[in-house]
Design a protein around this motif. Structure first.
Motif, PDB file in Angstrom:
ATOM      1  N   SER A  17      49.189  36.563  39.950  1.00 56.89           N
ATOM      2  CA  SER A  17      49.233  35.511  38.936  1.00 56.89           C
ATOM      3  C   SER A  17      49.944  34.279  39.463  1.00 56.89           C
ATOM      4  CB  SER A  17      49.978  36.011  37.686  1.00 56.89           C
ATOM      5  OG  SER A  17      49.332  37.104  37.097  1.00 56.89           O
ATOM      6  N   VAL A  63      36.445  32.080  34.162  1.00 63.92           N
ATOM      7  CA  VAL A  63      37.889  32.313  34.009  1.00 63.92           C
ATOM      8  C   VAL A  63      38.264  32.870  32.636  1.00 63.92           C
ATOM      9  CG1 VAL A  63      38.331  30.450  35.638  1.00 63.92           C
ATOM     10  CG2 VAL A  63      38.534  29.998  33.173  1.00 63.92           C
ATOM     11  N   ARG A  66      40.991  35.604  31.762  1.00 63.27           N
ATOM     12  CA  ARG A  66      41.967  35.686  32.858  1.00 63.27           C
ATOM     13  C   ARG A  66      42.940  34.505  32.847  1.00 63.27           C
ATOM     14  NH1 ARG A  66      40.358  35.281  37.975  1.00 63.27           N
ATOM     15  NH2 ARG A  66      38.528  33.981  37.511  1.00 63.27           N
ATOM     16  N   PHE A  67      42.437  33.327  32.479  1.00 61.48           N
ATOM     17  CA  PHE A  67      43.257  32.121  32.483  1.00 61.48           C
ATOM     18  C   PHE A  67      43.551  31.702  31.046  1.00 61.48           C
ATOM     19  CE2 PHE A  67      41.704  30.151  36.760  1.00 61.48           C
ATOM     20  CZ  PHE A  67      41.986  31.344  37.404  1.00 61.48           C
ATOM     21  N   MET A  82      47.325  31.681  35.175  1.00 62.36           N
ATOM     22  CA  MET A  82      46.197  32.303  35.856  1.00 62.36           C
ATOM     23  C   MET A  82      46.564  33.732  36.221  1.00 62.36           C
ATOM     24  SD  MET A  82      44.978  29.161  38.303  1.00 62.36           S
ATOM     25  CE  MET A  82      46.453  29.185  39.304  1.00 62.36           C
ATOM     26  N   ASN A  83      45.870  34.691  35.634  1.00 64.96           N
ATOM     27  CA  ASN A  83      46.095  36.106  35.902  1.00 64.96           C
ATOM     28  C   ASN A  83      44.871  36.719  36.571  1.00 64.96           C
ATOM     29  OD1 ASN A  83      48.603  35.905  34.578  1.00 64.96           O
ATOM     30  ND2 ASN A  83      47.678  36.427  32.596  1.00 64.96           N
ATOM     31  N   SER A  84      45.063  37.872  37.165  1.00 64.97           N
ATOM     32  CA  SER A  84      43.962  38.592  37.827  1.00 64.97           C
ATOM     33  C   SER A  84      43.190  37.669  38.759  1.00 64.97           C
ATOM     34  CB  SER A  84      43.019  39.202  36.773  1.00 64.97           C
ATOM     35  OG  SER A  84      43.701  40.074  35.920  1.00 64.97           O
ATOM     36  N   GLN A  86      41.272  35.950  41.756  1.00 66.82           N
ATOM     37  CA  GLN A  86      40.275  36.443  42.697  1.00 66.82           C
ATOM     38  C   GLN A  86      40.125  35.443  43.829  1.00 66.82           C
ATOM     39  OE1 GLN A  86      36.870  36.604  40.109  1.00 66.82           O
ATOM     40  NE2 GLN A  86      37.731  38.238  38.821  1.00 66.82           N
ATOM     41  N   ASP A  89      38.757  32.097  43.158  1.00 64.32           N
ATOM     42  CA  ASP A  89      39.566  31.098  42.460  1.00 64.32           C
ATOM     43  C   ASP A  89      40.261  30.148  43.432  1.00 64.32           C
ATOM     44  OD1 ASP A  89      40.513  33.768  40.277  1.00 64.32           O
ATOM     45  OD2 ASP A  89      39.074  32.174  39.838  1.00 64.32           O
TER      46      ASP A  89
END
Length: 123
Positions: A17, A63, A66-67, A82-84, A86, A89
């Motif tokens: 994150s 997103v 996740r965001f 911002m999580n998870s 990739q 991103d």
């Protein structure tokens, strides 16, 4: 005039994150929409998320879930949690504000961009 200063970018492993912040300094400008865009190498700049002064949000499909975008109207700040994350991103993330510039008795629409902050997601 508007000055945007972004912070919070960096290198993170996939699944991790980051939280981006953008501070807007304004003179004779009423901010309406604040947002985040990104541009990966070789790609066009694309919308990530935007938020209105009333708190309505819109996200890119890539997103969603996740965001999370948020803002502090009193401080003229916008954030992007911002999580998870990739690898996809990975990009330069740009802060964007849209609103009205007061010029005498008139108001005219304007859009301003920050200089960008790099987010790199490693596998």
């Amino acid at each position: 005039q508007v000055q945007l200063v972004e912070s919070g970018g960096g290198l993170v492993q996939a699944g991790g994150s980051l939280r981006l912040s953008c501070a807007a300094s304004t003179t004779n400008f009423n901010i309406n929409v604040m947002g985040w865009y990104r541009q990966a190498p070789g790609d066009k700049r694309e919308l990530v998320a935007i938020i209105s002064s009333g708190g309505s949000t819109n996200y890119a499909d890539s997103v969603k879930g996740r965001f999370t975008i948020s803002r502090d109207n009193a401080k003229n700040m916008v954030y992007l949690q911002m999580n998870s994350l990739q690898r996809e991103d990975t990009a330069v993330y740009y802060c964007n504000v849209a609103g009205l510039t007061k010029s005498g008795s008139y108001y005219r629409p304007n859009v301003y961009w920050g200089e960008g902050t790099l987010v790199t997601v490693s596998s």
